[in-house]
Design a protein around this motif. Sequence first.
Motif, short mmCIF file in Angstrom:
data_model
loop_
_atom_site.label_atom_id
_atom_site.label_comp_id
_atom_site.label_asym_id
_atom_site.label_seq_id
_atom_site.Cartn_x
_atom_site.Cartn_y
_atom_site.Cartn_z
N THR A 259 0.82 -1.20 0.00
CA THR A 259 0.00 0.00 0.00
C THR A 259 0.86 1.25 0.00
O THR A 259 1.97 1.28 0.54
CB THR A 259 -0.94 0.05 1.22
OG1 THR A 259 -1.78 1.19 1.11
CG2 THR A 259 -0.19 0.10 2.53
N SER A 260 0.33 2.29 -0.61
CA SER A 260 0.87 3.64 -0.49
C SER A 260 -0.31 4.61 -0.57
O SER A 260 -1.33 4.32 -1.20
CB SER A 260 1.90 3.94 -1.58
OG SER A 260 1.33 3.79 -2.86
N THR B 296 6.22 3.23 0.36
CA THR B 296 5.36 2.08 0.09
C THR B 296 5.56 1.05 1.20
O THR B 296 6.70 0.70 1.52
CB THR B 296 5.69 1.46 -1.27
OG1 THR B 296 5.39 2.42 -2.29
CG2 THR B 296 4.88 0.21 -1.52
N SER C 272 2.32 5.63 4.96
CA SER C 272 2.10 5.35 3.54
C SER C 272 2.16 6.61 2.68
O SER C 272 2.22 6.53 1.45
CB SER C 272 0.76 4.65 3.33
OG SER C 272 -0.33 5.55 3.40
#
Length: 287
Positions: free
Chosen positions: A138-139, A235, A231
């Motif tokens: 996730t970012s 990443t 985030s």
Amino acid sequence: MRLLRFGEFEQEKPAVELLDGTRIDVSAFGEDYTEKFFATDGLARLAAWVETNADSCPKVPVEARLGSCIARPSKIVCIGLNYAKHAEETNAPIPKEPIIFFKSTTALCGPFDNVIIPKNSVKTDWEVELAIVIGKKTSYVSEEEAMDYVAGYALHNDYSEREFQIERGGQWVKGKSCDTFAPLGPFMATKDEIENPNNLPLWLTVNGEKLQNSNTDDMIFKVPFLIHYLSQFMTLLPGDVISTGTPFGVGLGFKPPRYLNAGDVVELGIDGLGVQRQTAVAYKKAE
């Protein structure tokens, strides 16, 4: 589900702790608890496999050494001064944003391994912490969606050498990354096992004296916000560890400060995440 790993250092095998407390060797599943495992829906695949194959799995020997509950991740990201009373005891202002530092992944070790007081150290300190294990890449995740990216939680002792950290210039990482400075486990509890990570009692003793005794509800920045916040800058990969900070009662906060000596025994725990025990030993050059 509870994930653990056992065996000699850097030769650990994957295992699972069943609901009745039995620990089984799941080597036949064919995967360690790595980034790839978490990225490919490993938790669901493993749960289905265990349901079918548990009876044929060998039991983990009671005397077996436990290693870090997950394999070496891409990064260990730590949050500094995230408990209000801890900031107060160290005479630091309450952070307006999370303080971020990294801990080398080579610091990872098992929950009952000795903690090695580093060469030339006189200020090795303890820090009981809640660790988050990321389950999906996730970012730029929102705070509202952040919990969707959690695989589970584990107990972490964020050992710190305060002279290296504070008095030697540069960043905190060099006071945080010595070998054995990141015991993780005994197990990773999957997200469904922990109803509210922002309300967990946690404690630590040295030689039987309780020095840290608090609750994660004293965290300044809570679990969903920390994932969201981190985030925005990096990443987060499956298997990454976020260590969420420590409560009051660290050695640095006493007057005068108290630090570990060879022979000291550190025990710590978080409700639902088990306990750890380390004996401090002096650094000795390998033969």
